[in-house]
Design an enzyme around this catalytic site. Structure first.
Site, PDB file in Angstrom:
ATOM      1  N   HIS A 136      -1.150  -1.307  -4.382  1.00 41.97           N
ATOM      2  CA  HIS A 136      -2.409  -1.022  -3.681  1.00 41.97           C
ATOM      3  C   HIS A 136      -2.485   0.479  -3.408  1.00 41.97           C
ATOM      4  O   HIS A 136      -1.600   1.058  -2.776  1.00 41.97           O
ATOM      5  CB  HIS A 136      -2.469  -1.818  -2.379  1.00 41.97           C
ATOM      6  CG  HIS A 136      -3.773  -1.688  -1.658  1.00 41.97           C
ATOM      7  ND1 HIS A 136      -4.892  -2.428  -1.987  1.00 41.97           N
ATOM      8  CD2 HIS A 136      -4.148  -0.908  -0.615  1.00 41.97           C
ATOM      9  CE1 HIS A 136      -5.892  -2.108  -1.190  1.00 41.97           C
ATOM     10  NE2 HIS A 136      -5.472  -1.179  -0.343  1.00 41.97           N
ATOM     11  N   HIS A 164      -8.279   1.052  -4.091  1.00 41.42           N
ATOM     12  CA  HIS A 164      -9.202   0.821  -2.976  1.00 41.42           C
ATOM     13  C   HIS A 164      -9.875   2.150  -2.644  1.00 41.42           C
ATOM     14  O   HIS A 164      -9.258   3.023  -2.034  1.00 41.42           O
ATOM     15  CB  HIS A 164      -8.378   0.281  -1.788  1.00 41.42           C
ATOM     16  CG  HIS A 164      -9.149   0.053  -0.538  1.00 41.42           C
ATOM     17  ND1 HIS A 164      -8.529  -0.186   0.683  1.00 41.42           N
ATOM     18  CD2 HIS A 164     -10.483   0.008  -0.294  1.00 41.42           C
ATOM     19  CE1 HIS A 164      -9.448  -0.356   1.607  1.00 41.42           C
ATOM     20  NE2 HIS A 164     -10.642  -0.234   1.066  1.00 41.42           N
ATOM     21  N   MET A 216     -11.369  -5.961   5.263  1.00 38.94           N
ATOM     22  CA  MET A 216     -10.572  -5.034   6.071  1.00 38.94           C
ATOM     23  C   MET A 216     -10.307  -5.662   7.438  1.00 38.94           C
ATOM     24  O   MET A 216     -11.243  -6.058   8.139  1.00 38.94           O
ATOM     25  CB  MET A 216     -11.314  -3.708   6.274  1.00 38.94           C
ATOM     26  CG  MET A 216     -11.459  -2.848   5.037  1.00 38.94           C
ATOM     27  SD  MET A 216      -9.913  -2.461   4.181  1.00 38.94           S
ATOM     28  CE  MET A 216      -8.952  -1.672   5.487  1.00 38.94           C
ATOM     29  N   MET A 251     -12.075   4.467  -0.665  1.00 33.20           N
ATOM     30  CA  MET A 251     -12.739   4.691   0.623  1.00 33.20           C
ATOM     31  C   MET A 251     -13.397   6.059   0.533  1.00 33.20           C
ATOM     32  O   MET A 251     -12.994   7.023   1.196  1.00 33.20           O
ATOM     33  CB  MET A 251     -11.710   4.608   1.754  1.00 33.20           C
ATOM     34  CG  MET A 251     -11.253   3.172   2.003  1.00 33.20           C
ATOM     35  SD  MET A 251      -9.689   3.067   2.876  1.00 33.20           S
ATOM     36  CE  MET A 251      -8.577   3.196   1.473  1.00 33.20           C
ATOM     37  N   GLY A 296      -8.673   3.911   7.103  1.00 34.42           N
ATOM     38  CA  GLY A 296      -8.356   5.319   7.336  1.00 34.42           C
ATOM     39  C   GLY A 296      -6.863   5.570   7.497  1.00 34.42           C
ATOM     40  O   GLY A 296      -6.367   6.591   7.060  1.00 34.42           O
ATOM     41  N   PHE A 297      -6.170   4.610   8.101  1.00 35.94           N
ATOM     42  CA  PHE A 297      -4.763   4.847   8.421  1.00 35.94           C
ATOM     43  C   PHE A 297      -3.953   3.565   8.278  1.00 35.94           C
ATOM     44  O   PHE A 297      -4.484   2.475   8.515  1.00 35.94           O
ATOM     45  CB  PHE A 297      -4.627   5.349   9.873  1.00 35.94           C
ATOM     46  CG  PHE A 297      -5.454   6.570  10.128  1.00 35.94           C
ATOM     47  CD1 PHE A 297      -5.008   7.833   9.760  1.00 35.94           C
ATOM     48  CD2 PHE A 297      -6.719   6.456  10.702  1.00 35.94           C
ATOM     49  CE1 PHE A 297      -5.790   8.964   9.960  1.00 35.94           C
ATOM     50  CE2 PHE A 297      -7.514   7.578  10.912  1.00 35.94           C
ATOM     51  CZ  PHE A 297      -7.059   8.838  10.546  1.00 35.94           C
ATOM     52  N   GLY A 342      -0.594   1.290   9.617  1.00 33.23           N
ATOM     53  CA  GLY A 342       0.084   1.062  10.890  1.00 33.23           C
ATOM     54  C   GLY A 342      -0.806   0.663  12.057  1.00 33.23           C
ATOM     55  O   GLY A 342      -0.365   0.696  13.208  1.00 33.23           O
ATOM     56  N   ASP A 353      -4.683   3.532  -1.903  1.00 30.55           N
ATOM     57  CA  ASP A 353      -5.757   3.853  -0.960  1.00 30.55           C
ATOM     58  C   ASP A 353      -6.268   5.268  -1.196  1.00 30.55           C
ATOM     59  O   ASP A 353      -5.587   6.250  -0.888  1.00 30.55           O
ATOM     60  CB  ASP A 353      -5.234   3.731   0.475  1.00 30.55           C
ATOM     61  CG  ASP A 353      -5.019   2.287   0.876  1.00 30.55           C
ATOM     62  OD1 ASP A 353      -5.974   1.497   0.738  1.00 30.55           O
ATOM     63  OD2 ASP A 353      -3.906   1.943   1.330  1.00 30.55           O
ATOM     64  N   MET A 364      -8.834   8.067  -0.176  1.00 31.32           N
ATOM     65  CA  MET A 364      -9.652   8.433   0.997  1.00 31.32           C
ATOM     66  C   MET A 364     -10.175   9.852   0.842  1.00 31.32           C
ATOM     67  O   MET A 364      -9.465  10.729   0.346  1.00 31.32           O
ATOM     68  CB  MET A 364      -8.801   8.352   2.271  1.00 31.32           C
ATOM     69  CG  MET A 364      -8.154   6.999   2.482  1.00 31.32           C
ATOM     70  SD  MET A 364      -7.329   6.932   4.064  1.00 31.32           S
ATOM     71  CE  MET A 364      -6.587   5.286   3.958  1.00 31.32           C
ATOM     72  N   SER A 395       0.852  -1.194   0.000  1.00 33.10           N
ATOM     73  CA  SER A 395       0.000   0.000   0.000  1.00 33.10           C
ATOM     74  C   SER A 395       0.881   1.235   0.000  1.00 33.10           C
ATOM     75  O   SER A 395       1.632   1.478   0.959  1.00 33.10           O
ATOM     76  CB  SER A 395      -0.889   0.019   1.239  1.00 33.10           C
ATOM     77  OG  SER A 395      -1.391   1.332   1.407  1.00 33.10           O
ATOM     78  N   ASP A 438      -6.578  -6.629   4.058  1.00 34.67           N
ATOM     79  CA  ASP A 438      -5.930  -5.314   4.149  1.00 34.67           C
ATOM     80  C   ASP A 438      -6.000  -4.791   5.574  1.00 34.67           C
ATOM     81  O   ASP A 438      -7.089  -4.590   6.119  1.00 34.67           O
ATOM     82  CB  ASP A 438      -6.690  -4.370   3.193  1.00 34.67           C
ATOM     83  CG  ASP A 438      -6.095  -2.974   3.102  1.00 34.67           C
ATOM     84  OD1 ASP A 438      -5.038  -2.726   3.711  1.00 34.67           O
ATOM     85  OD2 ASP A 438      -6.708  -2.138   2.398  1.00 34.67           O
ATOM     86  N   GLY A 451      -2.865  -4.256   8.930  1.00 34.57           N
ATOM     87  CA  GLY A 451      -2.111  -4.949   9.976  1.00 34.57           C
ATOM     88  C   GLY A 451      -1.471  -6.249   9.526  1.00 34.57           C
ATOM     89  O   GLY A 451      -1.124  -7.089  10.353  1.00 34.57           O
TER      90      GLY A 451
HETATM   91  C1  DX5 Z   1      -6.207   1.398   5.552  1.00 32.89           C
HETATM   92  C2  DX5 Z   1      -5.725   1.070   4.156  1.00 32.89           C
HETATM   93  C3  DX5 Z   1      -4.644   0.074   4.133  1.00 32.89           C
HETATM   94  C4  DX5 Z   1      -3.399   0.496   4.876  1.00 32.89           C
HETATM   95  C5  DX5 Z   1      -2.681  -0.738   5.300  1.00 32.89           C
HETATM   96  O1  DX5 Z   1      -7.341   2.167   5.467  1.00 32.89           O
HETATM   97  O2  DX5 Z   1      -6.790   0.561   3.376  1.00 32.89           O
HETATM   98  O3  DX5 Z   1      -4.338  -0.305   2.798  1.00 32.89           O
HETATM   99  O4  DX5 Z   1      -2.554   1.293   4.125  1.00 32.89           O
HETATM  100  O5  DX5 Z   1      -1.577  -0.342   6.072  1.00 32.89           O
HETATM  101  P1  DX5 Z   1      -0.880  -1.350   7.078  1.00 32.89           P
HETATM  102  O6  DX5 Z   1      -0.413  -2.513   6.278  1.00 32.89           O
HETATM  103  O7  DX5 Z   1       0.217  -0.538   7.658  1.00 32.89           O
HETATM  104  O8  DX5 Z   1      -1.932  -1.750   8.107  1.00 32.89           O
HETATM  105 ZN    ZN Z   2      -6.364  -0.371   1.379  1.00 31.20          ZN
END
Ligand code: DX5
Ligand code: ZN
Length: 217
Positions: A34, A67, A138, A69, A143-144, A146, A36, A38, A9, A174, A176
């Site tokens: 990937h 992706h 998910m 969002m 949203g974030f 890490g 993201d 948002m 990502s 997707d 963690g």
């Molecule tokens: C979260 C994103 C993920 C995110 C994954 O909203 O959709 O793609 O970047 O990041 P890690 O792998 O750090 O959890």
């Molecule tokens: Zn994602």
């Protein structure tokens, strides 16, 4: 074992050098990029949209796994197709007419994906299984990057794997995903693994990607 795909990502990449970051993950052996998207409304964070995707489209031929969002998503699907997406994934929670969104994506000649938030029941996709190419579970609240992997989603991954049956649908996970969580995720039925911080926080992306692949075995 079916082949497992790794989709870094770029949310965790260095945005000041995005083109070089995409080249670097390609050289490191990833399968998808990937992306993201948002909107600060569906999720509490804002990232980038079609112009940034068009810009990085010029640096790689890797499949772009976009992706979304964003809410609504339907009015923007064509923009993402034109920007160079190969897979466009919408959230089941984002638009009222999920089936129509999926048909629009396929009509644009792209692979259609549907994503489920951690609190969403898998039954919402029961009647669109023949209209999707990829299902994205998910394992964090979107949203974030890490955040920590939500273990309760393993059961959902198993359920969806059995709902898929022998259909040619990819099952992507997707949030963690790292060397500690990837094996259980794959064991539950995932075959595309998104990894943001697990790839970009280590210095050498090839080492991080091969560490993920070896943690599966
Ligand atoms: C979260 C994103 C993920 C995110 C994954 O909203 O959709 O793609 O970047 O990041 P890690 O792998 O750090 O959890
Ligand atoms: Zn994602």
């Amino acid at each position: 074992m079916t082949s497992i795909k790794i989709a870094p990502s770029i949310l965790s990449a260095d945005f000041a050098s995005l083109g070089d970051e995409v080249r670097a993950i390609e050289a490191a052996g990833c399968d998808y990029v990937h992306i993201d998207v948002m909107d600060g409304h569906f999720v509490p964070n804002l990232t980038f949209g079609p112009p940034v995707i068009s810009a990085i489209r010029k640096v790689t031929d890797l499949p772009f796994d976009v992706h979304l969002m964003i809410n609504p998503s339907q009015p923007y699907l064509e923009d993402y197709a034109k920007a160079g997406a190969d897979i466009i994934t919408v959230h089941a929670e984002a638009d009222v007419h999920l089936d129509r969104s999926l048909q629009v994506i396929r009509g644009l000649g792209k692979k259609a994906g549907v994503s489920l938030n951690p609190s969403t029941h898998p039954s919402v996709i029961e009647y669109v299984l023949d209209s999707v190419d990829i299902i994205l579970v998910m394992t964090v609240n979107p949203g974030f990057g890490g955040q920590s992997f939500i273990e309760s989603q393993l059961e959902k991954i198993r359920t969806i794997r059995s709902m898929i049956g022998d259909r040619a649908i990819e099952l992507e996970v997707d949030g963690g995903v790292n060397t500690k969580t990837i094996a259980a995720t794959v064991e539950a039925g995932a075959d595309v693994l998104v990894a943001g911080s697990a790839v970009f926080s280590g210095g050498d992306y090839a080492t991080s990607i091969s560490a993920l692949r070896s943690a599966i075995k």
